[in-house]
Design a protein around this motif. Structure first.
Motif, short mmCIF file in Angstrom:
data_model
loop_
_atom_site.label_atom_id
_atom_site.label_comp_id
_atom_site.label_asym_id
_atom_site.label_seq_id
_atom_site.Cartn_x
_atom_site.Cartn_y
_atom_site.Cartn_z
N VAL A 117 41.23 69.60 76.68
CA VAL A 117 42.65 69.93 76.80
C VAL A 117 43.20 69.45 78.13
O VAL A 117 44.31 68.89 78.20
N LEU A 118 42.45 69.66 79.20
CA LEU A 118 42.92 69.20 80.52
C LEU A 118 43.04 67.68 80.56
O LEU A 118 44.00 67.14 81.14
N LEU A 119 42.09 66.99 79.94
CA LEU A 119 42.18 65.53 79.87
C LEU A 119 43.40 65.10 79.05
O LEU A 119 44.09 64.14 79.41
N ALA A 120 43.66 65.81 77.96
CA ALA A 120 44.81 65.48 77.13
C ALA A 120 46.13 65.72 77.87
O ALA A 120 47.06 64.90 77.79
N LEU A 121 46.20 66.83 78.62
CA LEU A 121 47.40 67.10 79.40
C LEU A 121 47.62 66.04 80.47
O LEU A 121 48.75 65.63 80.74
N ALA A 122 46.51 65.59 81.08
CA ALA A 122 46.62 64.53 82.08
C ALA A 122 47.13 63.24 81.44
O ALA A 122 47.98 62.54 82.01
N ALA A 123 46.63 62.93 80.24
CA ALA A 123 47.07 61.73 79.54
C ALA A 123 48.55 61.82 79.17
O ALA A 123 49.31 60.85 79.32
N LEU A 124 48.99 63.00 78.71
CA LEU A 124 50.40 63.18 78.37
C LEU A 124 51.29 63.05 79.61
O LEU A 124 52.39 62.49 79.55
N SER A 125 50.81 63.55 80.73
CA SER A 125 51.57 63.42 81.98
C SER A 125 51.74 61.96 82.36
O SER A 125 52.82 61.53 82.79
N VAL A 126 50.67 61.18 82.19
CA VAL A 126 50.75 59.75 82.49
C VAL A 126 51.74 59.06 81.55
O VAL A 126 52.54 58.21 81.98
N LEU A 127 51.73 59.45 80.27
CA LEU A 127 52.66 58.86 79.31
C LEU A 127 54.10 59.18 79.67
O LEU A 127 54.99 58.34 79.51
N ILE A 128 54.34 60.39 80.16
CA ILE A 128 55.70 60.77 80.56
C ILE A 128 56.15 59.95 81.76
O ILE A 128 57.26 59.39 81.80
N ILE A 129 55.28 59.85 82.76
CA ILE A 129 55.63 59.15 83.99
C ILE A 129 55.78 57.64 83.76
O ILE A 129 56.57 56.97 84.44
N SER A 130 55.05 57.11 82.78
CA SER A 130 55.05 55.66 82.56
C SER A 130 56.37 55.14 81.99
O SER A 130 56.64 53.94 82.07
N GLU A 131 57.19 56.01 81.41
CA GLU A 131 58.46 55.58 80.84
C GLU A 131 59.61 56.26 81.57
O GLU A 131 59.72 57.49 81.56
N PRO A 132 60.49 55.49 82.21
CA PRO A 132 61.60 56.08 82.98
C PRO A 132 62.49 56.99 82.16
O PRO A 132 62.97 58.02 82.66
N TYR A 133 62.73 56.64 80.87
CA TYR A 133 63.65 57.47 80.08
C TYR A 133 63.06 58.86 79.82
O TYR A 133 63.81 59.84 79.69
N ARG A 134 61.72 58.95 79.74
CA ARG A 134 61.10 60.27 79.56
C ARG A 134 61.24 61.10 80.83
O ARG A 134 61.46 62.31 80.77
N VAL A 135 61.08 60.46 81.98
CA VAL A 135 61.25 61.17 83.24
C VAL A 135 62.68 61.67 83.38
O VAL A 135 62.93 62.80 83.81
N LYS A 136 63.65 60.84 82.96
CA LYS A 136 65.06 61.25 83.04
C LYS A 136 65.33 62.44 82.13
O LYS A 136 66.06 63.36 82.51
#
Length: 368
Positions: free
Chosen positions: A183-202
């Motif tokens: 679960v912690l690894l999955a949350l880390a992966a999701l965090s990276v996916l969010i940060i990797s796309e500017p529109y998700r960060v916005k």
């Protein structure tokens, strides 16, 4: 009967809500105010037919064909990514055109993952509960599915399917240590996916203070909150929404709950929430009874369906009310969307069949 009545109530609310929210949009874009309502009704008829069909199929069929449903879902997820095959809407390639209708493979993938995992956890019960490989094998399937979803991209479906898979494995009795690490690894992966796309960060930052940019990143949430505010206690009346007049984008799909709250008020919104709570609680109760009656496959199916319904309802209503970042997910049985509606009906048909079989078990035991 309780499951059917609760579902019918949500389906009727969905027909009314999507019709009201789409009239002006359909008139402007298709010169027919009933364009979406007619299609929604067709989807509703197909969905009810699909629910009856899934009810008539024995659970053993789903148990023995889980792999095939999963492979079919993966094939559709690959097919939709082929240039010229999948339809691109708002920068996302998530739909397969089928004549006048479209198919959204991510919705089918939700059902396929639940059926596959339920069967896997029954067949590999000892491995799942005691060994790493029993936990990692379904994780490999989950990674493949989520990678294909992110290529569309469909972050909402990725989150729902991942959360459902983790929830089902947890309920199956995996070791807490194994579970927490993954679960912690999955949350880390999701965090990276969010940060990797500017529109998700916005989107993530906009929901914390949508009024900071009310005509930009916070536009959808601001208009949605205005709809909630206008609804007050009893609403402005069915059909009298102002926010659906091109103020609130996707009013008949992602933000149908906002329009419903505007037109029926706090009372109407609470009624829908209450129906979802009652439906999900009943599905969990059916799952628990199936487990007691030594039908773990049926129990896991119920748990997976309950997790999908509750996850999508929470995210959809949470995003429209500002509790969560804006995310494009349909509200089960209510939002306009053919594939979602049909798949939800199929899931409900499965649960009703499991409920029916559980009711017959005591009768059989008494007859013996």
């Amino acid at each position: 009967m309780t499951l059917i009545m609760l579902t019918l109530a949500l389906l009727l609310i969905g027909l009314v809500a999507s019709t009201s929210a789409s009239i002006e949009y359909a008139e402007w874009h298709f010169q027919n105010p009933w364009f979406h309502s007619r299609r929604h009704f067709i989807y509703l008829v197909i969905g009810i037919g699909a629910a009856v069909a899934s009810y008539c199929v024995k659970p053993q069929f789903w148990f023995s064909t889980g792999w095939w449903w999963l492979l079919g879902a993966l094939a559709l997820l690959i097919l939709v990514l082929i240039p010229g095959v999948g339809r691109v809407v708002n920068g996302a390639q998530r739909w397969l055109p089928l004549g006048p209708f479209t198919l959204q493979p991510s919705e089918f993938a939700k059902l396929a993952v639940v059926v596959y995992l339920a069967g896997y956890m029954v067949r590999r019960e000892h491995e799942v509960r005691n060994q790493w490989q029993g936990f990692l094998k379904p994780m490999a399937v989950l990674v493949a599915t989520t990678l294909l979803l992110m290529l569309e991209p469909d972050f909402g479906a990725t989150v729902i399917i991942s959360a459902t898979a983790f929830g089902m494995l947890f309920l199956a009795g995996v070791r807490v240590g194994h579970f927490m690490v993954v679960v912690l690894l999955a949350l880390a992966a999701l965090s990276v996916l969010i940060i990797s796309e500017p529109y998700r960060v916005k989107r993530l930052t906009a929901y914390t203070d949508p009024w900071a940019d009310p005509f930009g990143t916070g536009f959808q949430l601001v208009q949605s909150l205005i709809a909630f505010g206008r609804g007050e206690w009893f609403g402005v009346g069915l059909g009298n929404s102002v926010q659906k007049l091109f103020y609130l984008p996707e009013a008949h799909t992602d933000f149908v709950f906002s329009i419903w709250a505007e037109e029926t008020g706090f009372i109407g919104a609470i009624a829908v929430i209450g129906l979802f709570v009652a439906l999900i609680g009943r599905i969990l109760w059916v799952g628990r009874r199936a487990f007691v009656n030594e039908n773990p496959f049926g129990a896991y199916i119920c748990y997976g369906v309950a997790l999908i319904f509750s996850g999508q309802a929470f995210v959809n209503m949470g995003a429209s009310s500002g509790l969560l970042p804006t995310k494009g997910l349909t509200l089960p049985f209510v939002s306009y969307g053919g594939t979602s509606l049909v798949v939800c009906c199929v899931m409900l048909g499965l649960v009703v069949r499991i409920d029916r079989d559980a009711r017959l078990v005591p009768q059989r035991r008494r007859s013996v």
